[in-house]
Design a protein around this motif. Structure first.
Motif, mmCIF file in Angstrom:
data_model
loop_
_atom_site.group_PDB
_atom_site.id
_atom_site.type_symbol
_atom_site.label_atom_id
_atom_site.label_comp_id
_atom_site.label_asym_id
_atom_site.label_seq_id
_atom_site.Cartn_x
_atom_site.Cartn_y
_atom_site.Cartn_z
ATOM 1 N N LYS A 160 0.823 -1.220 0.000
ATOM 2 C CA LYS A 160 0.000 0.000 0.000
ATOM 3 C C LYS A 160 0.852 1.264 0.000
ATOM 4 O O LYS A 160 0.398 2.324 -0.399
ATOM 5 C CB LYS A 160 -0.932 0.007 1.215
ATOM 6 N N PRO A 216 3.911 4.061 -4.389
ATOM 7 C CA PRO A 216 3.149 4.994 -5.226
ATOM 8 C C PRO A 216 2.695 4.324 -6.520
ATOM 9 O O PRO A 216 3.403 3.479 -7.070
ATOM 10 C CB PRO A 216 4.154 6.125 -5.526
ATOM 11 N N ARG A 217 1.506 4.719 -7.012
ATOM 12 C CA ARG A 217 0.980 4.143 -8.240
ATOM 13 C C ARG A 217 0.845 5.218 -9.319
ATOM 14 O O ARG A 217 0.884 6.409 -9.023
ATOM 15 C CB ARG A 217 -0.381 3.492 -7.973
ATOM 16 N N GLU A 220 -1.716 6.172 -10.845
ATOM 17 C CA GLU A 220 -2.904 7.011 -10.684
ATOM 18 C C GLU A 220 -2.853 7.902 -9.444
ATOM 19 O O GLU A 220 -3.772 8.675 -9.187
ATOM 20 C CB GLU A 220 -4.177 6.143 -10.652
ATOM 21 N N THR A 221 -1.767 7.780 -8.648
ATOM 22 C CA THR A 221 -1.636 8.604 -7.440
ATOM 23 C C THR A 221 -1.426 10.065 -7.825
ATOM 24 O O THR A 221 -0.542 10.394 -8.616
ATOM 25 C CB THR A 221 -0.432 8.133 -6.591
ATOM 26 N N ASP A 246 -1.926 13.599 -3.237
ATOM 27 C CA ASP A 246 -2.433 12.462 -2.457
ATOM 28 C C ASP A 246 -1.423 12.081 -1.380
ATOM 29 O O ASP A 246 -0.209 12.123 -1.604
ATOM 30 C CB ASP A 246 -2.682 11.246 -3.359
ATOM 31 N N LEU A 268 0.460 9.416 0.756
ATOM 32 C CA LEU A 268 0.810 7.998 0.672
ATOM 33 C C LEU A 268 0.532 7.301 2.008
ATOM 34 O O LEU A 268 0.622 7.913 3.068
ATOM 35 C CB LEU A 268 2.282 7.827 0.310
ATOM 36 N N TYR A 269 0.234 6.018 1.927
ATOM 37 C CA TYR A 269 -0.016 5.225 3.137
ATOM 38 C C TYR A 269 1.261 5.128 3.980
ATOM 39 O O TYR A 269 2.358 4.943 3.456
ATOM 40 C CB TYR A 269 -0.472 3.816 2.743
ATOM 41 N N ASN A 319 -4.400 -2.126 -7.512
ATOM 42 C CA ASN A 319 -5.728 -1.657 -7.882
ATOM 43 C C ASN A 319 -6.192 -2.340 -9.163
ATOM 44 O O ASN A 319 -5.402 -2.915 -9.904
ATOM 45 C CB ASN A 319 -5.715 -0.137 -8.094
#
Length: 345
Positions: A259, A262-263, A265-266, A270, A272-273, A343
């Motif tokens: 989690k 980073p992705r 679509e981030t 946003d 980060l977890y 995701n």
């Protein structure tokens, strides 16, 4: 596949003024010829201690101590029973290591060419000129431009990415059977990270070297590793093929690691977890699961008894009470997305 390295019940402690730090607590794994095994976990989990133990690079017997129950077999020969002469022959020739910080690992008083040539003279019996010619070839192999000129330069004249390439050239100069890469992309920018990982992958394919990749970044290993083992507080808490760990993770700590990656679509704003809490004190390790204090799915048994490894497939296992057949499943993530590994496409 042929097993080239077999680590059995690795236990490493450091004797300090505050007490015995149990840095690695019963880690076992194997490495097959030509494959890549990634050892993943946050700082202080025991990854680097594990990798240095393989090459006997820890300050033994004090302050570091490898326990007597441990076996480290390379081609069925126990490295822990080797004398200094045998170890010198092993290091560089059979097993090589790319260290975390090339600036402190390279000798600042020697040219890069001489540092590569040194291992060629020792392990392959070349004379100075032959070794220097081969060093230039190795610099070309790792994509360093103007290799003839660069071979006569010192580490401070290289950029961070080029120093890391020079470290790879030194490590691969004698065609080792095992390459240990300890955080090879730390402190490098993202584009250079990708180049270094592509280079290791390409050289492995060409030379057939088995690789142990040590990293805290799961994003780095996705396209490189055949198998992944996740470490936490000196223990392997999950292991499996890359697909199993990424698309079907079974330990809450692995979910947390995934989690935090980073992705695409981030968004740039946003958050980060971030996993709350801190790892346990390994001077006095917990009797139960070491992750219990930080786990949102923690049960009473987690605090009292260390879980055994639950076999999920021939290649996949996790040390977590949630995977026990009698454990409650309500509220526990099962799907890939809920577990935080990926995701929907």
């Amino acid at each position: 596949m042929e097993k080239i390295l077999d680590v059995q019940d690795l236990k490493v402690s450091f004797h300090t003024y505050a007490g015995e730090v149990q840095a690695v607590r019963g880690v076992s794994f194997y490495l097959n010829k030509g494959e890549t095994l990634a050892i993943v976990g946050e700082s202080g989990c025991g990854k680097t201690v594990t990798s240095k133990s393989i090459m006997r690079l820890l300050p033994e017997p004090m302050p570091a101590e490898i326990k007597k129950t441990t076996k480290i077999l390379f081609n069925k020969n126990d490295i822990l029973k080797m004398n200094e002469k045998e170890l010198r022959k092993l290091r560089g020739a059979d097993i090589s290591m790319i260290f975390q910080d090339p600036m402190t690992s390279l000798n600042p008083t020697m040219t890069i060419g001489k540092q590569i040539a040194e291992s060629l003279i020792i392990h392959r019996g070349m004379n100075k000129q032959e070794a220097l010619d081969e060093a230039i070839k190795m610099l070309k192999l790792v994509n360093i431009p103007n290799a003839d000129k660069r071979a006569n330069q010192y580490p401070h004249e290289f950029s961070g990415g080029m120093r890391q390439r020079a470290m790879i050239a030194i490590a691969l100069a004698c065609n080792p059977k095992v390459l240990i890469a300890d955080e090879p992309t730390t402190a490098l920018d993202v584009t250079i990270q990708a180049q270094i990982m592509d280079l290791i992958k390409e050289l492995q394919k060409n030379l057939g070297t088995a690789v142990i990749l040590v990293t805290h970044d799961l994003g780095v290993v996705a396209d490189v590793a055949d198998r992944i083992q996740v470490m936490y507080a000196g223990v392997v808490i999950e292991r499996g093929t890359t697909d199993e760990v990424f698309y079907n993770p079974k330990h809450p700590y692995t979910w947390a690691l995934l989690k935090s990656v980073p992705r695409l679509e981030t968004g740039n704003k946003d958050v980060l977890y971030a996993l709350g809490g801190t790892p346990p004190d390994l001077i006095k390790p917990p009797i139960g699961c070491p992750f219990a204090a930080r786990c949102e799915y923690c049960m009473e048994i987690c605090k009292e008894i260390m879980p055994e490894a639950t076999k999920l497939s021939e290649t996949h296992e996790a040390k977590c009470w949630l995977q026990h057949p009698l454990a409650p499943k309500e509220g526990v993530p099962e799907g890939v997305n809920e577990g935080g590994s990926k995701n929907e496409e």
